[in-house]
Enzyme design. Structure first.
Site: not given
Length: 266
Positions: A104, A211, A241
């Site tokens: 991320s 996601d 995610h």
């Protein structure tokens, strides 16, 4: 697990370490926004079981590191801090190949690290990376006051235990995003876009196709630009995610270790 404290660019940086008796490589695990490296113990166990000595910092303003919570004014400072962690790892285990694994926001940091220090790396792994087209910072910055919309635990994984642990974790930030951090996201997304590709450095891209925090299409543009179109990709149907915490994480771990084997053998 061992713990270290480094002097970072803006204060003390806490670093978690895991190591097998005779490591064959080094892995830097780079966590995402609002969380901390301690959430990656299972990934670290998989990596150490596969021969990697793992080092994972809490970024400035995150976890047990110093700084105002989730305040990052310049991601270049975080990349510099990560390079200090790499020096720590190499001092403990000289001459071993180094792999960076970023999730991320950590994918943004890892991508920029590869642009700055790619000649020191053996491989790069990006999980749900914030690169390419990510619209959230611009949407939030358009407000005079940043909306208090925390990350939904349900968006992380199909495993409800993951969301429950995240919600109960006192080291996780559960408040709104901060304007300086959002502005730093915008600048660094542009920097990585303009920073060129990483040449022949092997890159593995992991992403859940459900996601909703970092949508797959936006990341794809960034990954393709960064890798010059040469990335190995693994897209997981139904996954959200955090693929390292997903219900199919055994499959994800196997993809990572298989990729590392191919890199280390080469």
């Amino acid at each position: 697990m061992t713990e270290h404290v480094l002097s970072g660019t803006r204060g003390a940086i806490a670093v978690h370490g895991w190591s097998p008796p005779r490591p064959r490589c080094l892995a830097l695990v780079v966590h995402g926004y609002g969380e901390h490296a301690g959430r990656y113990g299972e990934l670290a166990d998989v990596l150490t079981g596969h021969g990697a000595a793992v080092f994972a910092p809490d970024h400035m303003g995150h976890g047990r590191s110093a700084g105002e919570r989730v305040a990052i004014e310049d991601f270049e400072d975080v990349v510099t801090d990560l390079h200090a962690v790499a020096r720590l790892a190499r001092a403990a285990h000289p001459r071993l190949p180094l792999v960076v694994i970023g999730h991320s926001m950590g994918g943004l940091i890892a991508a920029r690290y590869a642009q700055r220090y790619g000649d020191t790396l053996a491989a790069l792994v990006l999980s749900g990376p914030v690169i390419g087209g990510w619209e959230l910072p611009g949407r939030l910055l358009a407000h005079e006051e940043i909306p208090a919309v925390p990350v939904s635990p349900a968006a992380l994984s199909r495993d409800p235990a993951v969301g429950a642990a995240y919600a109960a974790d006192e080291l996780v930030w559960h408040g709104p995003m901060k304007r300086p951090t959002l502005e730093a996201f915008v600048r660094t997304l542009e920097t990585v876009t303009e920073g060129g590709d990483i040449g022949t450095l092997p890159l593995l891209w992991l992403h859940g196709d459900d996601d909703r925090l970092v949508p797959l299409p936006g990341s794809r543009t960034g990954v393709e630009r960064l890798s010059g179109g040469a990335a190995t990709e693994r897209i997981y149907p139904g996954a959200r995610h955090e693929v390292f915490h997903e219900t199919n994480r055994g499959e994800v771990f196997a993809d990572v270790t298989r990729f590392l084997d191919s890199v280390l053998t080469a």
